[in-house]
Design a protein around this motif. Structure first.
Motif, PDB file in Angstrom:
ATOM      1  N   SER A  79       0.834  -1.206   0.000  1.00 34.31           N
ATOM      2  CA  SER A  79       0.000   0.000   0.000  1.00 34.31           C
ATOM      3  C   SER A  79       0.866   1.252   0.000  1.00 34.31           C
ATOM      4  O   SER A  79       0.564   2.227  -0.696  1.00 34.31           O
ATOM      5  CB  SER A  79      -0.916   0.009   1.227  1.00 34.31           C
ATOM      6  N   PHE A  80       1.977   1.223   0.753  1.00 37.18           N
ATOM      7  CA  PHE A  80       2.909   2.362   0.774  1.00 37.18           C
ATOM      8  C   PHE A  80       3.459   2.630  -0.614  1.00 37.18           C
ATOM      9  O   PHE A  80       3.462   3.774  -1.096  1.00 37.18           O
ATOM     10  CB  PHE A  80       4.031   2.073   1.769  1.00 37.18           C
ATOM     11  N   THR A  89       1.379   6.771  -6.955  1.00 39.92           N
ATOM     12  CA  THR A  89       0.252   7.598  -7.405  1.00 39.92           C
ATOM     13  C   THR A  89       0.325   9.019  -6.878  1.00 39.92           C
ATOM     14  O   THR A  89      -0.526   9.855  -7.217  1.00 39.92           O
ATOM     15  CB  THR A  89      -1.082   6.976  -6.956  1.00 39.92           C
ATOM     16  N   GLY A  90       1.330   9.304  -6.029  1.00 39.57           N
ATOM     17  CA  GLY A  90       1.466  10.654  -5.500  1.00 39.57           C
ATOM     18  C   GLY A  90       0.552  10.949  -4.331  1.00 39.57           C
ATOM     19  O   GLY A  90       0.457  12.101  -3.902  1.00 39.57           O
ATOM     20  N   THR A  91      -0.124   9.913  -3.791  1.00 36.56           N
ATOM     21  CA  THR A  91      -0.978  10.122  -2.626  1.00 36.56           C
ATOM     22  C   THR A  91      -0.150  10.569  -1.439  1.00 36.56           C
ATOM     23  O   THR A  91      -0.561  11.415  -0.647  1.00 36.56           O
ATOM     24  CB  THR A  91      -1.753   8.837  -2.273  1.00 36.56           C
ATOM     25  N   ILE A  92       1.019   9.969  -1.278  1.00 35.72           N
ATOM     26  CA  ILE A  92       1.995  10.431  -0.295  1.00 35.72           C
ATOM     27  C   ILE A  92       3.309  10.658  -1.024  1.00 35.72           C
ATOM     28  O   ILE A  92       3.642   9.979  -1.989  1.00 35.72           O
ATOM     29  CB  ILE A  92       2.178   9.424   0.864  1.00 35.72           C
ATOM     30  N   GLY A  93       4.050  11.657  -0.556  1.00 34.73           N
ATOM     31  CA  GLY A  93       5.273  12.007  -1.274  1.00 34.73           C
ATOM     32  C   GLY A  93       4.943  12.539  -2.656  1.00 34.73           C
ATOM     33  O   GLY A  93       3.844  13.015  -2.915  1.00 34.73           O
ATOM     34  N   SER A  94       5.886  12.453  -3.559  1.00 29.79           N
ATOM     35  CA  SER A  94       5.638  12.858  -4.939  1.00 29.79           C
ATOM     36  C   SER A  94       6.562  12.069  -5.859  1.00 29.79           C
ATOM     37  O   SER A  94       7.750  11.881  -5.548  1.00 29.79           O
ATOM     38  CB  SER A  94       5.868  14.364  -5.122  1.00 29.79           C
ATOM     39  N   ALA A 116       8.185   5.877   9.183  1.00 28.76           N
ATOM     40  CA  ALA A 116       7.376   6.943   9.760  1.00 28.76           C
ATOM     41  C   ALA A 116       5.924   6.871   9.303  1.00 28.76           C
ATOM     42  O   ALA A 116       5.035   7.403   9.967  1.00 28.76           O
ATOM     43  CB  ALA A 116       7.964   8.304   9.382  1.00 28.76           C
ATOM     44  N   SER A 117       5.688   6.209   8.172  1.00 27.36           N
ATOM     45  CA  SER A 117       4.332   6.175   7.610  1.00 27.36           C
ATOM     46  C   SER A 117       3.588   4.878   7.876  1.00 27.36           C
ATOM     47  O   SER A 117       2.359   4.833   7.769  1.00 27.36           O
ATOM     48  CB  SER A 117       4.404   6.383   6.088  1.00 27.36           C
ATOM     49  N   LYS A 118       4.306   3.812   8.215  1.00 30.31           N
ATOM     50  CA  LYS A 118       3.683   2.491   8.213  1.00 30.31           C
ATOM     51  C   LYS A 118       2.576   2.343   9.253  1.00 30.31           C
ATOM     52  O   LYS A 118       1.567   1.670   9.007  1.00 30.31           O
ATOM     53  CB  LYS A 118       4.726   1.401   8.379  1.00 30.31           C
ATOM     54  N   ASP A 119       2.728   2.963  10.448  1.00 31.01           N
ATOM     55  CA  ASP A 119       1.699   2.820  11.479  1.00 31.01           C
ATOM     56  C   ASP A 119       0.372   3.429  11.027  1.00 31.01           C
ATOM     57  O   ASP A 119      -0.695   2.848  11.216  1.00 31.01           O
ATOM     58  CB  ASP A 119       2.157   3.475  12.780  1.00 31.01           C
TER      59      ASP A 119
END
Length: 641
Positions: free
Chosen positions: A256-257, A263-268, A366-369
């Motif tokens: 999912s990450f 798709t740019g949902t998180i980060g770019s 940092a994002s997984k939780d």
């Protein structure tokens, strides 16, 4: 002779047959067969019928929406008395008008296009895969009580409207002169003198007797009523009930990450600025590449070779170019590099990478939780959706609430008497915790509780936190008048405030007349002393002063020089009297952003007028006929004669 007798016999038999049919229709209630209008329609627009079934569905849906936002539900009769049927019918007539015009224009949208539009709606896409999720659509339709066919038809109608309406108003732009006049109107300067009266301008009201106070309480009974309390039983399933028992595999979190990053949902993601020079042959493309690699600007290269200006794409993502081969090359080259590529349409392109913006990838740890929690909640919602299907099946079997709870293995809770705010008779607010909200924190539960009848088991409804619940009202303590001694001080304060307000309004009305008769505001200020204050103010429609009451502000903007207006001040227990001293037209020119905004506003207003005229023109060709008795019959109301 024989033929004549035979003809008469046939005529008699036909007459008898028709008479029998009319009698049969009358007996079975089919008395509209030979009267104008269609029995299964609430209105017609030309030859188009608005069916009773469709009207009933839309009326019920709108009434359900309204009742979901009210503390007490409206009945069909109450909604009818408030004109809801007219709002619903007008919307249906408007849709019929658009459909008629779309048919005349030959505007067509097939069902497959509507379905693709639905599949592209983000709310119906799976968080993990990013693809259309049939379960999400079904859950949404179930909550909204809409069938798949109805939703597709609504989407189809909306798509046709989107093609029809722009054809009427497309390209419309209001004249700049109109916007300039509007600007002058909005920016003219007005100056006024304002006298503000405080409650000290009138005498302190007398303390009323208990008899007077009791009469005041009776006249304002709603303020002094004890709340209604209800005791109830509840089945409730929420995402937070299931997340602790569910697990998400680490691979799913990472997948999912990665998908969200891509798709740019998180980060770019990485983007590139690319220039394409299209040539007729490979040799010319390679010559262009050679010049580009020396640092020559793409425009100069194209000009020197007698080619069309290059196509420049700013910040495109991988596979963002139309031609796959060109897109692949653009993301294989380094910054400042170029390559000759044979495109899919047979032409050669010189592909030049002008700039590269590296991808910004957030830290997975940092994002997984957060991602894991979102996936758990999505998984919990799927589990709840499966469970609600079992609850609905049990509900259809007319099982009581306790048996439904036992059959689907969910707890049924019994609650003490609470008021509309979720507070018990002992003053305890049932708010729960941040992680597990109580009923006082969920207005949908409280609204359903206080709009249901005693002993009635509700349908399954969605809660504010994305779960589902069913309620049975077990007992009701009706709202009653509080004892006089309990509300005496509250009522006394309210009574005296009303007396002060009435006296202050009368005083201001008297003083306003004196100003209109020629006295100055300053003379009144001197007379009232510290009980009044006088000030000068400037007014502009785009930025009205905040220290004026709304009624006074509107009066000054609508008035002429010398007019005197009165109204409540912005603060409690104040009255204002204002005199308009001057009006000065703005001398500023209109340009730039202001011109654009005012032109857009004017264009929107003209567009609305054109659409109204368009609808009227179609209705003129296709007259609207409404059948009020049919509407009342559909709603189960007594037919008016």
């Amino acid at each position: 002779m024989a033929e004549s007798i035979g003809g008469k016999i046939r005529n008699v038999l036909v007459g008898i047959l028709i008479g029998m049919l009319v009698l049969a229709f009358a007996v079975w209630g089919v008395n509209d067969m030979f009267t104008p209008g269609a029995r299964n329609a609430v209105a017609t627009v030309g030859d188009t019928e608005i069916s009773t079934a469709e009207f009933d569905t839309l009326f019920s849906r709108e009434l359900e929406r309204i009742n979901s936002e009210r503390p007490e539900s409206l009945t069909n009769q109450q909604a009818y008395d408030q004109g809801l049927q007219n709002q619903v019918l007008q919307g249906m007539i408007t849709n019929a008008v658009v459909k008629i015009d779309a048919d005349d224009l030959g505007v067509g949208v097939n069902q497959s296009i509507a379905r693709r539009e639905i599949e592209n709606i983000p709310a119906f896409q799976n968080e993990l895969t990013g693809k259309f999720d049939e379960n999400k659509l079904n859950q949404a339709l179930n909550r909204a009580r809409i069938t798949r066919e109805q939703f597709e038809n609504d989407t189809l109608s909306s798509l046709r409207s989107q093609q029809t309406i722009p054809a009427i108003t497309g390209g419309l732009v209001a004249p700049a002169d109109y916007a300039a006049l509007q600007y002058k109107f909005l920016t003219e300067q007005r100056r006024a003198s304002v006298l503000t009266l405080s409650q000290n301008a009138v005498a302190e009201p007398e303390i009323p007797s208990d008899e007077v106070l009791k009469s005041y309480i009776d006249d304002n009974a709603a303020r002094y009523m004890a709340p209604e309390y209800r005791r109830f039983s509840l089945i409730r399933v929420e995402p937070f009930d299931y997340t602790e028992d569910l697990e998400i595999e680490p691979e799913q979190v990472k997948e999912s990450f990665d998908y969200r990053v891509s798709t740019g949902t998180i980060g770019s993601p990485e983007t590139r600025s690319v220039a394409l020079i299209t040539t007729a042959d490979e040799e010319t493309a390679k010559e262009a590449v050679a010049q580009l690699q020396t640092g020559t600007e793409p425009e100069l290269v194209a000009s020197s070779l007698g080619l069309d200006a290059p196509d420049v794409y700013e910040n495109v993502r991988r596979n963002g170019l139309v031609d796959p081969a060109t897109s692949t090359a653009a993301f294989e080259l380094s910054k400042g590099d170029a390559r000759a590529v044979l495109g899919g349409l047979g032409s050669w392109n010189a592909v030049y990478v002008q700039d590269i913006t590296p991808a910004v990838v957030p830290d997975f740890e940092a994002s997984k939780d957060e991602i894991e929690q979102e996936l758990l909640e999505a998984k919990a919602l799927d589990a709840i959706y499966d469970l609600t299907a079992d609850i609905e099946d049990a509900r259809l079997d007319n099982l009581p609430l306790i048996e439904i709870a036992e059959q689907v293995n969910v707890p049924m809770s019994e609650y003490p008497f609470v008021d509309r705010r979720g507070t018990t008779q002992d003053g305890i607010r049932m708010g729960g915790f941040s992680a597990i909200p109580g009923i006082a924190a969920d207005d949908k539960i409280l609204r359903t509780l206080f709009t249901s009848d005693l002993g009635y088991e509700t349908d399954l409804f969605e809660t504010s936190t994305g779960g589902y619940a069913m309620i049975r009202v077990d007992d009701i303590i009706d709202s009653t008048m509080r004892p006089f001694e309990e509300v005496r001080e509250q009522a006394l304060t309210a009574y005296q405030n009303q007396q002060r307000s009435d006296a202050l309004r009368s005083k201001a009305t008297e003083l306003t007349q004196r100003v209109r008769d020629g006295e100055s505001l300053q003379a009144l200020k001197d007379e009232l002393g510290e009980a009044a204050d006088i000030s000068q103010t400037g007014l502009v429609r785009t930025n009205p002063p905040q220290f004026l009451g709304p009624q006074v502000t509107v009066g000054l903007f609508d008035g002429r020089v010398g007019d005197v207006v009165r109204g409540p001040g912005p603060d409690q227990m104040t009255q204002q009297i204002a005199k308009l001293e001057s009006i000065t037209a703005s001398q500023d020119g209109l340009a730039g952003t202001y011109l654009d905004v005012l032109q857009q506003q004017a264009t929107s207003a003209i567009s609305n007028d054109i659409q109204n005229a368009y609808q009227s023109a179609i209705i003129k060709k296709n007259p609207v006929q409404q059948y009020p008795n049919q509407i009342r019959s559909v709603l189960g109301l007594t037919t008016e004669n």
